[in-house]
Design a protein around this motif. Structure first.
Motif, PDB file in Angstrom:
ATOM      1  N   ASN A  41       0.871  -1.188   0.000  1.00 57.61           N
ATOM      2  CA  ASN A  41       0.000   0.000   0.000  1.00 57.61           C
ATOM      3  C   ASN A  41       0.906   1.235   0.000  1.00 57.61           C
ATOM      4  OD1 ASN A  41      -1.774   2.129   0.537  1.00 57.61           O
ATOM      5  ND2 ASN A  41      -3.102   0.838   1.800  1.00 57.61           N
ATOM      6  N   VAL A  42       1.267   1.679  -1.200  1.00 59.70           N
ATOM      7  CA  VAL A  42       2.267   2.746  -1.353  1.00 59.70           C
ATOM      8  C   VAL A  42       1.794   4.053  -0.707  1.00 59.70           C
ATOM      9  CG1 VAL A  42       3.445   4.205  -3.048  1.00 59.70           C
ATOM     10  CG2 VAL A  42       3.291   1.737  -3.412  1.00 59.70           C
ATOM     11  N   LYS A  43       0.519   4.357  -0.859  1.00 58.49           N
ATOM     12  CA  LYS A  43       0.015   5.617  -0.286  1.00 58.49           C
ATOM     13  C   LYS A  43       0.145   5.619   1.233  1.00 58.49           C
ATOM     14  CE  LYS A  43      -3.221   6.584  -4.044  1.00 58.49           C
ATOM     15  NZ  LYS A  43      -4.634   6.759  -4.428  1.00 58.49           N
ATOM     16  N   ARG A  44      -0.238   4.497   1.841  1.00 58.59           N
ATOM     17  CA  ARG A  44      -0.150   4.435   3.299  1.00 58.59           C
ATOM     18  C   ARG A  44       1.304   4.490   3.764  1.00 58.59           C
ATOM     19  NH1 ARG A  44      -2.853  -0.658   5.990  1.00 58.59           N
ATOM     20  NH2 ARG A  44      -0.984  -1.636   5.129  1.00 58.59           N
ATOM     21  N   VAL A  45       2.195   3.785   3.059  1.00 61.78           N
ATOM     22  CA  VAL A  45       3.617   3.801   3.416  1.00 61.78           C
ATOM     23  C   VAL A  45       4.185   5.207   3.285  1.00 61.78           C
ATOM     24  CG1 VAL A  45       5.910   2.992   2.730  1.00 61.78           C
ATOM     25  CG2 VAL A  45       4.005   1.376   2.847  1.00 61.78           C
ATOM     26  N   THR A  46       3.806   5.925   2.231  1.00 63.35           N
ATOM     27  CA  THR A  46       4.311   7.283   2.011  1.00 63.35           C
ATOM     28  C   THR A  46       3.874   8.226   3.127  1.00 63.35           C
ATOM     29  OG1 THR A  46       4.283   6.959  -0.380  1.00 63.35           O
ATOM     30  CG2 THR A  46       4.303   9.225   0.404  1.00 63.35           C
ATOM     31  N   ALA A  47       2.571   8.206   3.450  1.00 62.91           N
ATOM     32  CA  ALA A  47       2.071   9.096   4.503  1.00 62.91           C
ATOM     33  C   ALA A  47       2.693   8.744   5.854  1.00 62.91           C
ATOM     34  CB  ALA A  47       0.546   9.003   4.565  1.00 62.91           C
ATOM     35  N   ARG A  48       2.819   7.438   6.114  1.00 60.96           N
ATOM     36  CA  ARG A  48       3.387   7.008   7.394  1.00 60.96           C
ATOM     37  C   ARG A  48       4.865   7.397   7.497  1.00 60.96           C
ATOM     38  NH1 ARG A  48       2.495   0.868   8.321  1.00 60.96           N
ATOM     39  NH2 ARG A  48       4.093   0.763   6.695  1.00 60.96           N
ATOM     40  N   ALA A  49       5.599   7.257   6.390  1.00 57.05           N
ATOM     41  CA  ALA A  49       7.026   7.607   6.404  1.00 57.05           C
ATOM     42  C   ALA A  49       7.220   9.081   6.702  1.00 57.05           C
ATOM     43  CB  ALA A  49       7.658   7.247   5.060  1.00 57.05           C
ATOM     44  N   MET A  50       6.371   9.934   6.130  1.00 54.19           N
ATOM     45  CA  MET A  50       6.508  11.365   6.409  1.00 54.19           C
ATOM     46  C   MET A  50       6.200  11.661   7.877  1.00 54.19           C
ATOM     47  SD  MET A  50       7.320  14.345   5.363  1.00 54.19           S
ATOM     48  CE  MET A  50       7.189  14.666   3.602  1.00 54.19           C
ATOM     49  N   ALA A  51       5.195  10.975   8.439  1.00 56.49           N
ATOM     50  CA  ALA A  51       4.868  11.195   9.858  1.00 56.49           C
ATOM     51  C   ALA A  51       6.029  10.759  10.757  1.00 56.49           C
ATOM     52  CB  ALA A  51       3.592  10.438  10.214  1.00 56.49           C
ATOM     53  N   VAL A  52       6.622   9.602  10.460  1.00 56.59           N
ATOM     54  CA  VAL A  52       7.762   9.128  11.267  1.00 56.59           C
ATOM     55  C   VAL A  52       8.958  10.072  11.110  1.00 56.59           C
ATOM     56  CG1 VAL A  52       9.422   7.252  11.556  1.00 56.59           C
ATOM     57  CG2 VAL A  52       7.013   6.727  11.161  1.00 56.59           C
ATOM     58  N   SER A  53       9.176  10.524   9.883  1.00 58.03           N
ATOM     59  CA  SER A  53      10.254  11.478   9.632  1.00 58.03           C
ATOM     60  C   SER A  53      10.031  12.748  10.454  1.00 58.03           C
ATOM     61  CB  SER A  53      10.311  11.810   8.133  1.00 58.03           C
ATOM     62  OG  SER A  53      11.297  12.773   7.877  1.00 58.03           O
ATOM     63  N   GLY A  54       8.788  13.235  10.457  1.00 57.31           N
ATOM     64  CA  GLY A  54       8.480  14.422  11.241  1.00 57.31           C
ATOM     65  C   GLY A  54       8.630  14.192  12.731  1.00 57.31           C
ATOM     66  N   ALA A  55       8.269  12.992  13.200  1.00 62.91           N
ATOM     67  CA  ALA A  55       8.417  12.674  14.625  1.00 62.91           C
ATOM     68  C   ALA A  55       9.882  12.780  15.050  1.00 62.91           C
ATOM     69  CB  ALA A  55       7.879  11.280  14.904  1.00 62.91           C
ATOM     70  N   LEU A  56      10.779  12.299  14.206  1.00 62.84           N
ATOM     71  CA  LEU A  56      12.204  12.393  14.529  1.00 62.84           C
ATOM     72  C   LEU A  56      12.693  13.839  14.453  1.00 62.84           C
ATOM     73  CD1 LEU A  56      13.488   9.175  12.770  1.00 62.84           C
ATOM     74  CD2 LEU A  56      13.581   9.673  15.211  1.00 62.84           C
ATOM     75  N   GLY A  57      12.154  14.601  13.499  1.00 60.60           N
ATOM     76  CA  GLY A  57      12.493  16.027  13.455  1.00 60.60           C
ATOM     77  C   GLY A  57      12.063  16.724  14.746  1.00 60.60           C
ATOM     78  N   GLY A  58      10.854  16.384  15.227  1.00 59.10           N
ATOM     79  CA  GLY A  58      10.382  16.949  16.490  1.00 59.10           C
ATOM     80  C   GLY A  58      11.225  16.492  17.666  1.00 59.10           C
TER      81      GLY A  58
END
Length: 330
Positions: free
Chosen positions: A223-240
């Motif tokens: 599910n590419v869409k779900r993986v893409t959205a989830r990856a951005m959220a995880v990336s943002g979590a680490l930025g935070g």
């Protein structure tokens, strides 16, 4: 990319830096000595380099995750500000070690919330993440300027800053000479955990496949869409988290113009990592050393921003090589 290209790029950037220094009228030899002395020449210098390295390592991992999913998360700067602001509010409200834990969690949550819209728009509406994250960066910058000058400003302060966290609500040093903060060990532990997840799990494989060949990933049932959205959220979590650690470990408060550009430098850290998580460690250390050493260069009469210019050129060259390689594969 060939394993020799990264060292060659670093060597090339170093030679470029010396050439730029020579144009300012300063002896390149004196500049190298100042750069080394300022970043590694003493215990205090090494402590400063490790301090600069800590947020760059966490933020670099944030960008790295995005790149592996095919996302160029240029919004880590805004996610870092969101995480730092949230961690400060929680740390001031709940002192002690419970406050530290909750502040770290709140930093992750704030960063994820700030990044998720860009990932969702990219996945489900086709909007380019570079545009949306740049806009979110600007909103984060303006919002934190307002909050630190208004609702979060400490009474009696002339400058736009919050109150300072208590000593019990700070991440301490685990080593004194040179100083090694607990935040750096936390960053290394997260990097190790991510490396195992990235290489050994199905979710990690789906992330790599999505970033490498999205169409092939869809045919394989990902599910590419779900993986893409989830990856951005995880990336943002680490930025935070990078912002939260900067508050809890080093700054102790949140103020206007909080970040010196860690989120943008993290782009270079992730690009120079060479596609492997372990590569983030020497890359972040290099950027940390250059950041700390540039202060000593300034004493010699070399503008501090010159290292940033050279690193910018280095990133552009790397991006061109990466793009040409991708075009050949396509």
């Amino acid at each position: 990319m060939s394993r020799f290209k990264i060292p060659l790029l670093i060597l090339g950037s170093f030679l470029l830096l010396l050439g730029a220094v020579w144009l300012t009228g300063v002896s390149p030899i004196a500049a190298v000595q100042a750069l080394f002395k300022g970043s590694l020449g003493s215990s205090n210098a090494v402590s400063g380099t490790l301090r600069e390295m800590t947020p760059l390592l966490i933020a670099g991992l944030a960008v790295f995750i995005g790149l592996q999913a095919g996302l160029f998360n240029i919004g880590v700067e805004g996610q870092l500000l969101a995480g730092a602001g949230a961690a400060t509010c929680v740390g001031l409200a709940i002192p002690g070690w419970i406050g530290i834990v909750l502040a770290l969690i709140s930093g992750c949550v704030a960063g994820a919330i700030w990044a998720y819209p860009a990932g969702w728009i990219k996945a489900y509406r086709g909007g380019h993440e570079v545009i949306t994250t740049i806009m979110l960066n600007e909103v984060a910058f303006r919002l934190t300027q307002y909050l630190t000058a208004g609702p979060l400003k400490q009474e009696g302060q002339q400058s736009a800053t919050t109150a300072t966290l208590s000593e019990g609500t700070r991440l301490g040093n685990v080593w004194s000479e040179p100083q090694v903060n607990l935040a750096l060990l936390l960053a290394l532990a997260i990097l190790l955990g991510f490396g195992i997840w990235f290489k050994r799990t199905v979710a990690g494989f789906e992330l790599r496949l999505t970033g490498a060949k999205a169409r092939a990933a869809e045919f394989a049932g990902v599910n590419v869409k779900r993986v893409t959205a989830r990856a951005m959220a995880v990336s943002g979590a680490l930025g935070g988290l990078a912002g939260a650690c900067q508050v809890l470990a080093f700054e102790g408060r949140f103020y206007a113009n909080f970040s010196s550009g860690y989120g943008f430098e993290a782009l270079g850290v992730a690009l120079l990592a060479g596609g492997t998580p372990i590569g983030l460690i020497p890359s972040a250390f290099l950027f940390g050393a250059l950041s700390k050493g540039s202060t000593a260069l300034q004493v010699e009469g070399v503008p501090k921003g010159i290292t940033g210019v050279v690193l910018g050129v280095l990133i552009i060259v790397y991006a061109v090589i990466r793009y040409r390689k991708q075009v050949r594969h396509d």
